[in-house]
Design an enzyme around this catalytic site. Structure first.
Site, mmCIF file in Angstrom:
data_model
loop_
_atom_site.group_PDB
_atom_site.id
_atom_site.type_symbol
_atom_site.label_atom_id
_atom_site.label_comp_id
_atom_site.label_asym_id
_atom_site.label_seq_id
_atom_site.Cartn_x
_atom_site.Cartn_y
_atom_site.Cartn_z
ATOM 1 N N PRO A 83 0.819 -1.225 0.000
ATOM 2 C CA PRO A 83 0.000 0.000 0.000
ATOM 3 C C PRO A 83 0.851 1.273 0.000
ATOM 4 C CG PRO A 83 -0.535 -1.425 1.888
ATOM 5 C CD PRO A 83 0.503 -2.122 1.105
ATOM 6 N N ASP A 134 -10.210 1.143 -24.925
ATOM 7 C CA ASP A 134 -10.530 1.043 -23.511
ATOM 8 C C ASP A 134 -10.417 2.380 -22.802
ATOM 9 O OD1 ASP A 134 -11.126 -1.580 -23.575
ATOM 10 O OD2 ASP A 134 -9.249 -2.284 -22.688
ATOM 11 N N GLU A 193 1.488 -7.132 7.044
ATOM 12 C CA GLU A 193 2.471 -7.033 8.118
ATOM 13 C C GLU A 193 3.651 -6.150 7.790
ATOM 14 O OE1 GLU A 193 2.854 -10.938 10.346
ATOM 15 O OE2 GLU A 193 3.088 -11.537 8.269
ATOM 16 N N ARG A 211 -2.558 -8.296 -20.857
ATOM 17 C CA ARG A 211 -3.362 -7.970 -22.026
ATOM 18 C C ARG A 211 -2.710 -6.928 -22.922
ATOM 19 N NH1 ARG A 211 -6.606 -3.917 -21.315
ATOM 20 N NH2 ARG A 211 -8.419 -4.716 -22.413
HETATM 21 C C1 JBH Z 1 -0.602 -4.385 -1.909
HETATM 22 O O1 JBH Z 1 -1.885 -2.231 -3.379
HETATM 23 C C2 JBH Z 1 -2.304 -2.567 -2.179
HETATM 24 N N1 JBH Z 1 -3.350 -1.867 -1.645
HETATM 25 C C3 JBH Z 1 -3.814 -2.191 -0.485
HETATM 26 N N2 JBH Z 1 -3.300 -3.185 0.204
HETATM 27 C C4 JBH Z 1 -2.225 -3.963 -0.226
HETATM 28 C C5 JBH Z 1 -1.686 -5.008 0.525
HETATM 29 C C6 JBH Z 1 -0.604 -5.714 0.055
HETATM 30 C C7 JBH Z 1 -0.062 -5.412 -1.151
HETATM 31 C C8 JBH Z 1 -1.681 -3.668 -1.432
#
Ligand code: JBH
Length: 230
Positions: free
Chosen positions: A86, A165, A113, A150
């Site tokens: 994230p 697209d 984690e 793709r």
């Molecule tokens: C990647 O891209 C993500 N968005 C939210 N949570 C995640 C958890 C692990 C890897 C993400």
């Protein structure tokens, strides 16, 4: 293209990959996917992949050794190495296009984690698929694999449909209709039945702008910024 995925969830990825566009690309010999459980690279009785952080704090971190040893054993150091987290840069169509130019990708699936910083320091980039919480990165890996696959030349049966697209031209798609002309009281807009291609093109453009303005003003701003740059 070759994509190697390091994950603790090989089975869920396997199920997904057999179908879909990636499956077709693999059958056509355009794509090879290697799924690897880095737990295989632990040496202790409990096959430990995580440990508590130095300096304290809640939660666990993925240990460096199993991941480094997987990269050694599978000869993945020369691949373009992506860590899914994230905290990564947001994934978008431009990123998918750029990744589709590589012939070898390695995707490391992050964890809620977190992972030892020394692993992150040897990656080429970090990518996030969006601002929401996933329990593990394997779902994110599927998203990346689908979007990138793709775009590999020869993969998508219909090249034109890739070109049309959403996001290729930076606007959302216009509404589309097929037969019948009226269904449960809802009519197909008159202009689409007119046969006037100029009018139809104009209507579609207007609808695209209207929808984009309403839902994704950020895309319009991005377009305007790009125009300024040129
Ligand atoms: C990647 O891209 C993500 N968005 C939210 N949570 C995640 C958890 C692990 C890897 C993400």
């Amino acid at each position: 293209m070759k994509i190697d995925v390091l994950t603790l969830f090989v089975d869920s990825l396997k199920a997904y990959l057999s179908e879909n566009i990636a499956g077709r690309a693999m059958e056509a010999g355009l794509l090879e996917v290697g799924l690897h459980d880095f737990r295989e690279y632990t040496h202790d009785r409990h096959r430990t992949v995580d440990d508590s952080p130095y300096g304290g704090g809640p939660g666990m971190l993925l240990k460096p050794a199993p991941i480094f040893e997987a990269l050694d054993d599978l000869d993945l150091w020369k691949a373009h190495k992506i860590f899914l987290t994230p905290s990564g840069r947001p994934f978008d169509h431009q990123t998918a296009l750029r990744l589709s130019q590589h012939d070898h990708l390695m995707i490391l699936c992050g964890h809620y984690e977190g992972v030892d910083q020394r692993v992150r320091d040897v990656m080429d980039e970090e990518i996030s698929i969006g601002d929401y919480v996933l329990s593990n990165g394997s779902v994110a890996a599927m998203v990346i694999i689908d979007a990138v696959t793709r775009l590999i030349p020869g993969t998508l049966g219909n090249q034109e449909s890739a070109e049309n697209d959403s996001f290729c031209d930076g606007l959302l798609e216009f509404p589309q209709y097929t037969r019948p002309e009226e269904y449960r009281g809802q009519k197909v807009p008159e202009v689409l039945l007119s046969g006037n291609h100029q009018l139809i093109a104009k209507w579609r453009r207007e609808k695209q702008l209207e929808l984009t303005r309403e839902r994704r003003p950020d895309l319009l701003e991005k377009m305007q910024d790009q125009k300024k740059d040129n």
